[in-house]
Design an enzyme around this catalytic site. Structure first.
Site, PDB file in Angstrom:
ATOM      1  CG  ASN A   1      -0.406  -0.134   2.501  1.00  0.00           C
ATOM      2  OD1 ASN A   1       0.658  -0.715   2.660  1.00  0.00           O
ATOM      3  ND2 ASN A   1      -1.063   0.415   3.504  1.00  0.00           N
TER       4      ASN A   1
ATOM      5  CD  GLU B   1       4.750  -1.057  13.076  1.00  0.00           C
ATOM      6  OE1 GLU B   1       3.625  -0.559  12.963  1.00  0.00           O
ATOM      7  OE2 GLU B   1       5.479  -0.869  14.058  1.00  0.00           O
TER       8      GLU B   1
ATOM      9  CB  CYS C   1      -1.961   0.165   8.250  1.00  0.00           C
ATOM     10  SG  CYS C   1      -0.745   1.459   8.527  1.00  0.00           S
TER      11      CYS C   1
END
Ligand code: NAD
Length: 512
Positions: free
Chosen positions: A142, A238, A272
């Site tokens: 992303n 993460e 995210c």
């Protein structure tokens, strides 16, 4: 698309479907060779002073800036995002992180003198920070430049070398990042890029690296954690999020609505820490929804500078978004704006979508949607807002919108998340002095800030005797009555009277 027979991965432009290139799907042997090269390079790199490493990384940043237009081209062609988004959220964060560590990292990694405690006053106690060796960095699609450059640069500042495995959806950006390090001169092997799918990633974790920094989904994060546990190596994870936004009755509603739109729709919601669910206090709910609907209807989706958002990136993600929206509508939600995949033109497009009448039985309020969808729900009071925000397995970012700084901080303290913004969204990631990471299933460990630089280091504790006595009192032969001597010392040193004070504060056991 992975072609295992050919062992190549073909990449395509999500805006058009046109093929953009291909990379090899590398296996364990190629990964092992890359780790071996990084291991050799680590000797000279770890031997540099912090300032020498910082100069090298600043030269890499200069090269990145020289090639910025070309890098932006590659980022946009692989992700479908707009050029402006690429400049601000990809290049800028990477440049900023290098700036922050170049200025402050040397101090963070300085040997640190700490207290040796009250019984070891004659010793000098220190913390040293030393390189781990070779760090494996595995990244998602992303933000393919930021999420490769920032962990790679952090690892290098700390004196490690790196094996980078970019996402198979956006491998060409990873290859370009590798070229920056290879071509800047001086230490060409400090970053090794291996390309491939999950098998390649697994080979990195199991291939003999000293640490892994993984960014990606919760499902893959679990696998990486298991593999890292089997190797007994530290890992930073993460992972995903389902970030709540709380809009209080005293919020600036224009700013909150504009922030919700940007937080939910920028990068087509594939962030995210995107705003994934909004809770609005009863008395301002209608006003807020009107403003959001008005703003969402005006969002310009497409290619080129006259637009606000680009295409989505990954075909499977469009399917997930469609499933979440369809399921919510089937269960009674209303799409006030959008609600559909864009058909009739090539590429991966989903309309910016505003949903109301949603609840926590719907996947769109529970699972990571990772697309341009903004579901809005009401709350009555702060207690309910916190209960709704915390009703999630995730805890990455979050936001609170209120004109009262006290209320903002009070709510921020009660949200279960690694990061909270007050009257803002997303941007905490760009403040590279702030550690970033999740709680609950959103991850383990932190990137950015002093914490990350230290997590990418071995923390070595060093104790130096300064008194030079012939022997310590507790060495052999033990003195007679050392137990009595010890207790006397303990009582003199540690008895505080807190027990008596506490008793006085506690209610009597027998009030009558
Ligand atoms: P993903 O988990 O599918 O893939 C991430 C990377 O892991 C890819 O490079 C992939 O090839 C690799 N991989 C797959 N299987 C592996 C295995 N068994 N061992 C090692 N590596 C393996 O995630 P994605 O779809 O690329 O990215 C989207 C996800 O990433 C979302 O959930 C998003 O929230 C999350 N994300 C988190 C952050 C953060 O900072 N917390 C940032 C960006 C994205």
């Amino acid at each position: 698309m992975t072609d295992t027979a050919e062992r190549t991965i073909q990449t395509s432009d999500p805006r058009t479907g046109a093929v953009t290139g291909s990379v090899p799907n590398q296996g364990p042997d190629e990964v092992a060779a890359a780790i071996a090269r990084a291991r050799v390079a680590s000797v000279a790199w770890a031997g540099l002073t912090f300032e020498e490493r910082a100069t090298h990384l600043k030269a890499v940043r200069d090269l990145l800036l020289d090639r910025a237009e070309q890098l932006v081209d590659v980022v946009c062609a692989e992700t479908g995002k707009l050029r402006g988004e690429a400049v601000f959220t990809e290049l800028m964060v990477a440049c900023e992180l290098i700036d922050y560590y170049a200025k402050h990292g040397g101090r963070t990694l300085q040997p640190e003198k700490v207290s040796a405690g009250s019984t070891m006053v004659h010793k000098k106690a220190m913390r040293w920070y030393e390189p781990m060796g070779v760090v494996g960095v595995i990244s998602p699609w992303n933000y393919p430049l930021t999420l490769t450059m920032t962990p790679v640069a952090t690892a290098l500042f700390a004196g490690n070398t790196v094996v980078l495995k970019p996402s198979e959806v956006t491998p060409l950006v990873g290859v370009e990042v590798g070229k920056l390090f290879a071509e800047v001169g001086g230490h060409p092997d400090i970053v090794q890029v291996v390309t491939g799918d999950g098998m390649t990633g697994d080979a990195v974790v199991r291939g003999g690296v000293d640490m892994v920094c993984f960014t990606g989904s919760v499902a893959t994060g679990r696998k990486v954690a298991v593999a890292a546990a089997e190797q007994l190596i530290p890992v930073i994870l993460e992972l995903g999020g389902k970030d709540p936004m709380i809009v209080c009755d005293d919020a600036d509603l224009d700013r909150a609505a504009a922030g919700a739109l940007w937080g939910a729709f920028s990068n087509s919601g594939q962030t995210c820490m995107a705003v994934e669910r909004v809770y609005v206090q009863d008395s301002v709910y209608d006003q807020f929804v009107d403003k959001v609907v008005d703003g969402a209807s005006k969002i310009r989706q497409g290619e080129g500078p006259a637009h606000d958002i680009g295409s989505m990136t990954f075909p499977k993600q469009v399917d997930i978004v469609e499933r979440h929206v369809d399921e919510a509508v089937d269960k009674g939600a209303k799409a006030l704006v959008g609600g559909h995949r864009v058909l009739g033109k090539p590429g991966l497009w989903f309309e910016p979508t505003v949903l109301v009448d949603v609840d926590h039985d719907m996947a769109v309020m529970r699972d990571e949607t990772f697309g341009p969808v903004l579901p809005i729900m009401r709350f009555h009071d702060d207690k309910e807002a916190i209960a709704l925000a915390n009703d999630s397995v995730y805890g990455l970012n979050s936001s609170v919108w209120t004109k009262s700084p006290e209320r903002g901080e009070q709510l921020a303290a009660r949200i279960q998340a690694g990061n909270v913004c007050v009257n803002d969204a997303l941007v905490s990631y760009g403040v590279t002095s702030l550690p970033f990471g999740g709680v609950k299933e959103s991850g383990i460990g932190r990137v950015h800030g002093e914490e990350a630089l230290r997590r990418f280091s071995i923390e070595k504790s060093v104790l130096v005797d300064r008194a030079g006595l012939k022997k310590e009192v507790y060495w052999f032969p033990l003195p007679k009555r050392i137990d009595r001597m010890g207790l006397k010392l303990l009582r003199a040193r540690y008895r505080s009277g807190a027990g008596k004070k506490l008793k006085a504060l506690l209610p009597s056991r027998n009030p009558r």
